[in-house]
Design an enzyme around this catalytic site. Sequence first.
Site, PDB file in Angstrom:
ATOM      1  CG  HIS A 171      -3.729  -5.490   2.318  1.00 10.89           C
ATOM      2  ND1 HIS A 171      -2.507  -6.113   2.459  1.00 10.89           N
ATOM      3  CD2 HIS A 171      -4.409  -6.219   1.390  1.00 10.89           C
ATOM      4  CE1 HIS A 171      -2.464  -7.169   1.671  1.00 10.89           C
ATOM      5  NE2 HIS A 171      -3.598  -7.250   1.011  1.00 10.89           N
ATOM      6  CG  HIS A 192      -3.964  -8.654  -2.300  1.00  7.76           C
ATOM      7  ND1 HIS A 192      -4.355  -8.997  -1.019  1.00  7.76           N
ATOM      8  CD2 HIS A 192      -4.932  -9.159  -3.119  1.00  7.76           C
ATOM      9  CE1 HIS A 192      -5.497  -9.653  -1.055  1.00  7.76           C
ATOM     10  NE2 HIS A 192      -5.869  -9.770  -2.317  1.00  7.76           N
ATOM     11  CB  CYS A 211       0.874  -5.987   1.382  1.00  6.90           C
ATOM     12  SG  CYS A 211       0.526  -4.745   2.663  1.00  6.90           S
TER      13      CYS A 211
END
Length: 255
Positions: free
Chosen positions: A30, A42, A154
């Site tokens: 991530h 994010h 992401c």
Amino acid sequence: MGLFSNKIKREELKTGDHIYSWRNAYVYAHHGVYVGDGMVIHFTRGAGQEIGTGTVLDRIIFSSSPARPSDNPCPRCGDYWRDDGVILSCIDCFLYGGELYLFGYDVSTALFLAKPRGGTCTLAKSDPPEDVVHRANFLLQNGFGVYHAFRNNCEDFAIYCKTGLLVITSLSVGRSGQAASLLAAVSAVVSSPLRYLTTSCTGLAAVGYGMYCVSRLVSDIGVRRDVARVPVERLVAHPSLDDASLASDNNAKEG
């Protein structure tokens, strides 16, 4: 930036850094942008929907925005995990117990190819930190479109914040090195006619890995030609920008 690991310490972080943390036993990472004061911006699709494909995979891959008990919210972030889209959270919630890694920019071709796992670095150059943070904060307020595992995830978000570059064709993956690596691996296994040139296991492995490396390299945002620099204000003001208009603007600037 190390050859074998991009791991860094928190005290080494700088505002505007693109950071990431591995999830689910290194299945995927991530990504986010560090904006200072222990906070990260994010992009996520929310708890339980991280893969974002609309398939059975949605039930297998867990969210990059981990769920917390509703009666024990983070003192800094609150119930941020309930949200999707572009969110702001503390670095502890972003890492969720994982290690901290720094995404590399303007790396050499040799270093890029020496790292077999995608989603850790790019040949593209980063913009100044103030531009990176401006894009991240602007998108925090205005959004970054619909989350998609292969075209708008992401890592795509963080790379856009760092470079201002968007892919202008609809026939390929986005900027994500993770998505490009997955497709490169599949291509190396099933699509290479060169695999018929050898029958030895070593030869097959060498041919397959070579095809994988080439596919990763040509898909990198730093070398591909189907990209354009798009100001964040224009991206948000015209979220339905089509490929033709982006390509036209890009050609005009080059001319």
